[in-house]
Scaffold this motif. Structure first.
Motif, short mmCIF file in Angstrom:
data_model
loop_
_atom_site.label_atom_id
_atom_site.label_comp_id
_atom_site.label_asym_id
_atom_site.label_seq_id
_atom_site.Cartn_x
_atom_site.Cartn_y
_atom_site.Cartn_z
N SER A 28 39.03 79.76 32.22
CA SER A 28 38.86 81.05 32.88
C SER A 28 39.61 81.15 34.20
N LEU A 29 39.83 80.02 34.86
CA LEU A 29 40.36 80.04 36.22
C LEU A 29 41.79 79.51 36.38
N ALA A 30 42.12 78.45 35.67
CA ALA A 30 43.32 77.69 36.02
C ALA A 30 44.62 78.32 35.56
N ASP A 31 45.58 78.41 36.48
CA ASP A 31 46.96 78.75 36.12
C ASP A 31 47.65 77.53 35.52
N THR A 32 47.35 76.36 36.10
CA THR A 32 47.93 75.10 35.66
C THR A 32 46.82 74.07 35.53
N VAL A 33 46.88 73.26 34.49
CA VAL A 33 45.90 72.21 34.25
C VAL A 33 46.63 70.87 34.19
N THR A 34 46.17 69.92 34.99
CA THR A 34 46.67 68.55 34.90
C THR A 34 45.58 67.69 34.28
N VAL A 35 45.91 67.03 33.18
CA VAL A 35 44.95 66.18 32.48
C VAL A 35 45.23 64.73 32.83
#
Length: 258
Positions: free
Chosen positions: A217-224
């Motif tokens: 819902s929030l993230a423009d970019t996700v780092t896993v």
């Protein structure tokens, strides 16, 4: 997101590493957080998220590597020094005073960076100079109608909203949220998502969360992260369909729905 990818990052890490007695909790992590974006750090249990977050906020010193903010090297600076640079951390262990009113919390937080110190506890009149801004911040997080209430009377989700207001009192360029929805029911989670979207306007946000609904819902970019290293990075849709990410989350009961 091509524009974000080419923009100079507000926050950057270069080969950031943290070892504990030979164990690498964070290993050679290079991260770029574009200004004006919301960036999530996620991963299965033990991936190194908390350690990385503590490195970014100065609660741990790295074993090697660099942290840059606005192009300046802030590696190894203390949390209070980092706060003065325009980086605020919220949603840590609750540190509210149960008997103090919400507006008093905000007035004290606003007075703190001015160098007034605790001597102004004795002077309500001098703290009152911050009343208007304190009320604006409480309104921003939806607590304006509770300004005179004691913090101890708030429900759990409302306490987290007050903590967010206290972080915003620093007028940060970068807002770091540590597990902003931990322990919340669905209604509070959705309310917090809306609140973070609201306060993110004109700011850069980095957050850690286990709740993939929140991340999506929030993230423009996700780092896993996995085993202290960057496993994958991209939009939520990109990482949730990445076979490496799916494999990493298998068996993680709390994170099964990536």
């Amino acid at each position: 997101m091509p524009a974000e990818a080419t923009a100079a990052p507000l926050l950057e890490t270069r080969s950031l590493t943290k070892e504990f007695r030979g164990f690498r909790a964070v290993s050679e992590v290079s991260l770029r957080v574009a200004e004006g974006t919301i960036h999530a750090l996620v991963g299965p249990n033990g991936a190194g998220k908390t350690t990385l977050f503590n490195l970014l906020t100065g609660f741990l010193a790295p074993s090697s590597g660099q942290i840059l903010f606005g192009g300046d090297d802030i590696t190894g600076k203390q949390p209070e020094q980092i706060a003065h640079l325009g980086i605020a951390r919220s949603f840590q262990i609750t540190s509210l005073f149960d008997q103090m009113s919400l507006v008093d919390h905000l007035e004290l937080a606003l007075a703190s960076p001015t160098g007034m110190g605790y001597r102004f506890w004795r002077s309500n009149a001098q703290l009152r100079r911050f009343r208007d801004r304190a009320m604006e911040l409480l309104d921003e997080v939806g607590l304006g109608d509770r300004a005179g209430q004691a913090a101890g009377s708030l429900a759990y989700g409302q306490k987290r909203a007050l903590e967010l207001a206290l972080a915003l009192a620093l007028d940060p360029r970068l807002l770091l949220l540590d597990e902003p929805t931990a322990g919340m029911g669905l209604e509070d989670v959705d309310r917090t998502i809306a609140l973070v979207k609201k306060v993110a306007a004109g700011r850069t946000v980095v957050f850690v969360d286990h709740n993939m609904h929140v991340v999506g819902s929030l993230a423009d970019t996700v780092t896993v992260l996995q085993s202290g290293q960057v496993l994958a990075e991209g939009t939520y849709e990109q990482v949730r369909n990445d076979e490496r990410v799916i494999t990493a989350y298998l068996g993680q009961a709390g994170d099964a729905h990536v």
